[in-house]
Motif scaffolding. Structure first.
Motif, mmCIF file in Angstrom:
data_model
loop_
_atom_site.group_PDB
_atom_site.id
_atom_site.type_symbol
_atom_site.label_atom_id
_atom_site.label_comp_id
_atom_site.label_asym_id
_atom_site.label_seq_id
_atom_site.Cartn_x
_atom_site.Cartn_y
_atom_site.Cartn_z
ATOM 1 N N ARG A 1 0.810 -1.228 0.000
ATOM 2 C CA ARG A 1 0.000 0.000 0.000
ATOM 3 C C ARG A 1 0.839 1.272 0.000
ATOM 4 N N LEU A 2 1.981 1.226 0.659
ATOM 5 C CA LEU A 2 2.760 2.434 0.930
ATOM 6 C C LEU A 2 4.159 2.315 0.337
ATOM 7 N N ILE A 3 4.816 3.462 0.267
ATOM 8 C CA ILE A 3 6.237 3.518 -0.048
ATOM 9 C C ILE A 3 6.914 4.262 1.100
ATOM 10 N N ALA A 4 8.024 3.738 1.590
ATOM 11 C CA ALA A 4 8.761 4.396 2.665
ATOM 12 C C ALA A 4 10.140 4.796 2.160
ATOM 13 N N CYS A 5 10.578 5.989 2.543
ATOM 14 C CA CYS A 5 11.929 6.473 2.275
ATOM 15 C C CYS A 5 12.573 6.751 3.632
ATOM 16 N N LEU A 6 13.549 5.945 3.989
ATOM 17 C CA LEU A 6 14.135 6.020 5.325
ATOM 18 C C LEU A 6 15.610 6.388 5.236
ATOM 19 N N ASP A 7 15.952 7.528 5.782
ATOM 20 C CA ASP A 7 17.367 7.882 5.919
ATOM 21 C C ASP A 7 17.873 7.506 7.306
ATOM 22 N N VAL A 8 16.959 7.223 8.218
ATOM 23 C CA VAL A 8 17.299 6.889 9.604
ATOM 24 C C VAL A 8 16.545 5.630 10.011
ATOM 25 N N THR A 9 17.152 4.860 10.895
ATOM 26 C CA THR A 9 16.537 3.635 11.397
ATOM 27 C C THR A 9 16.854 3.505 12.882
ATOM 28 N N ASP A 10 16.263 2.509 13.492
ATOM 29 C CA ASP A 10 16.519 2.247 14.909
ATOM 30 C C ASP A 10 16.649 0.738 15.107
ATOM 31 N N PRO A 11 17.883 0.207 15.321
ATOM 32 C CA PRO A 11 19.126 0.965 15.515
ATOM 33 C C PRO A 11 19.777 1.308 14.179
ATOM 34 N N GLU A 12 20.923 2.002 14.274
ATOM 35 C CA GLU A 12 21.727 2.282 13.096
ATOM 36 C C GLU A 12 23.118 1.701 13.285
ATOM 37 N N PRO A 13 23.631 1.050 12.254
ATOM 38 C CA PRO A 13 22.915 0.675 11.022
ATOM 39 C C PRO A 13 21.995 -0.513 11.266
ATOM 40 N N THR A 14 21.074 -0.714 10.347
ATOM 41 C CA THR A 14 20.241 -1.911 10.421
ATOM 42 C C THR A 14 21.109 -3.126 10.078
ATOM 43 N N PRO A 15 20.789 -4.292 10.631
ATOM 44 C CA PRO A 15 21.533 -5.503 10.274
ATOM 45 C C PRO A 15 21.461 -5.750 8.763
ATOM 46 N N PRO A 16 22.506 -6.330 8.178
ATOM 47 C CA PRO A 16 22.510 -6.573 6.726
ATOM 48 C C PRO A 16 21.314 -7.373 6.227
ATOM 49 N N ASP A 17 20.771 -8.251 7.083
ATOM 50 C CA ASP A 17 19.631 -9.086 6.663
ATOM 51 C C ASP A 17 18.288 -8.529 7.140
ATOM 52 N N HIS A 18 18.259 -7.256 7.532
ATOM 53 C CA HIS A 18 17.003 -6.676 8.021
ATOM 54 C C HIS A 18 15.953 -6.713 6.912
ATOM 55 N N PRO A 19 14.725 -7.112 7.235
ATOM 56 C CA PRO A 19 13.685 -7.232 6.196
ATOM 57 C C PRO A 19 13.439 -5.950 5.405
ATOM 58 N N ARG B 1 15.470 -3.874 4.296
ATOM 59 C CA ARG B 1 16.466 -3.744 3.223
ATOM 60 C C ARG B 1 16.055 -4.493 1.960
ATOM 61 N N GLN B 2 15.176 -5.464 2.112
ATOM 62 C CA GLN B 2 14.823 -6.344 0.999
ATOM 63 C C GLN B 2 13.561 -5.904 0.268
ATOM 64 N N LEU B 3 12.783 -5.007 0.845
ATOM 65 C CA LEU B 3 11.486 -4.660 0.258
ATOM 66 C C LEU B 3 11.637 -3.614 -0.840
ATOM 67 N N PRO B 4 11.071 -3.850 -2.024
ATOM 68 C CA PRO B 4 11.235 -2.906 -3.134
ATOM 69 C C PRO B 4 10.559 -1.558 -2.904
ATOM 70 N N ASN B 5 9.570 -1.533 -2.015
ATOM 71 C CA ASN B 5 8.889 -0.267 -1.732
ATOM 72 C C ASN B 5 9.431 0.406 -0.476
ATOM 73 N N CYS B 6 10.659 0.039 -0.088
ATOM 74 C CA CYS B 6 11.345 0.713 1.021
ATOM 75 C C CYS B 6 12.692 1.200 0.506
ATOM 76 N N ILE B 7 12.820 2.511 0.386
ATOM 77 C CA ILE B 7 14.054 3.140 -0.088
ATOM 78 C C ILE B 7 14.867 3.533 1.136
ATOM 79 N N MET B 8 16.116 3.081 1.210
ATOM 80 C CA MET B 8 16.921 3.343 2.400
ATOM 81 C C MET B 8 18.253 3.977 2.016
#
Length: 329
Positions: A257-275, A277-284
């Motif tokens: 439904r949504l698109i997210a653009c994230l320049d910040v996360t909690d925690p930072e950095p996110t783990p390499p396998d964080h979900p 990171r894999q979603l096409p509608n999440c720009i990081m």
């Protein structure tokens, strides 16, 4: 006037251009930290002795009463960084020492990044780029939107939020602003319309978060509020990762439904396998909105200009007062 520059040499190089450094030296006698290590209370004790003005930045220690005893004539602390919370102690307020933050200089880059996310995501550039790599041409073009006659919601009208609103004045859009501590008249003067959070969530095509990280804003964007956003809405966070419940965001993004653009996360950095990171509608992006390279020079220029304003008896652009500390990032 004696000016003590507390960041180590590498920090000084990042913050000050040659021109800004020359201007700083014209304002007084400059004593700089020459130790290429993270400053400690002991390592800067001699440097701060007798100072009229102190320049701090990321990594400089809190200005304790013990340190301030060495500079009884200290007039101001100019923080060439964002939040002043790491360096401020009650002793500063007790002694009437003024404090100024470079948040406004940082806010420029944050707001410009948010605007970049806004335009690129409305234009569907992220998906179109991948489609082009896959040999497509028309796929996804019908999902392109202009920054025209859409509603943009701004959550938090601090320095970055205000600058983002000013940038949006160049476009024919409606700007809704949720900020519980700013009145409707002030928001209107910046170019927005005050709204409650529920209204903003329901009406906005784009929501850009510029709120501080406080107990009251922790997971402000939870499952209920994310679900209240419009279909195809864009959520931009260049503020603090803790404002979004990332598990709830992941669940909502998986619905498409949504698109997210994230320049910040909690925690930072996110783990390499964080979900996320894999979603096409999440720009990081890796926390680059404020200042990471040449944009840091804005902070050095700000510090120089702020000292000049102090000397000339003008208002300080970034002045922070004790009563503001509870609502600042």
């Amino acid at each position: 006037m004696r000016i003590a520059v507390l960041p180590p040499p590498a920090g000084q190089k990042r913050l000050f251009s040659a021109r800004a450094w020359e201007e700083l030296q014209s304002l007084g006698t400059v004593a700089c930290n020459e130790v290429e290590e993270k400053p400690t209370e002991d390592s800067i004790a001699g440097l701060i002795t007798g100072a009229d003005i102190v320049i701090t930045s990321w990594g400089t220690p809190a200005l304790t009463a013990r340190l301030l005893d060495r500079a009884p004539q200290l007039k101001a602390v100019i923080h060439a960084a964002g939040t002043v919370k790491p360096i401020v102690t009650p002793a500063l307020w007790e002694r009437g020492i003024r404090v100024s933050s470079g948040n406004n200089a940082l806010a420029i880059g944050v707001a410009e990044t948010a605007l970049g996310f806004t335009i690129a995501t409305l234009k569907n550039m992220w998906a179109l780029t991948q489609n082009m790599r896959d040999g497509q041409w028309t796929k996804g073009r019908g999902d392109v939107r202009e920054l025209y006659e859409v509603t943009v919601g701004v959550v938090g009208a601090g320095r970055a939020g205000q600058h983002y609103i000013r940038l949006l004045r160049q476009f024919q859009v409606d700007v809704l602003v949720y900020d519980p501590v700013m009145d409707a008249q002030t928001i209107a003067a910046h170019g927005g319309t005050k709204a409650d959070l529920d209204t903003l969530l329901a009406r906005s095509d784009v929501i850009s978060i510029h709120a501080p990280s406080l107990p009251a804003t922790y997971h402000m964007f939870n499952q209920e509020r994310l679900a209240a956003m419009k279909d195809d809405a864009i959520l931009i966070n260049t503020a603090r990762g803790s404002i979004i419940d990332e598990k709830a965001l992941e669940a909502e993004l998986r619905k498409g439904r949504l698109i997210a653009c994230l320049d910040v996360t909690d925690p930072e950095p996110t783990p390499p396998d964080h979900p996320l990171r894999q979603l096409p509608n999440c720009i990081m992006t890796p926390h680059i909105a404020g200042a990471v390279t040449n944009g840091l020079k804005r902070l050095g220029a700000f510090a120089v200009d702020e000292i000049a304003r102090l000397q000339q008896g003008q208002p300080l652009e970034g002045e922070v007062r004790e009563e503001q500390m509870a609502v600042l990032a």
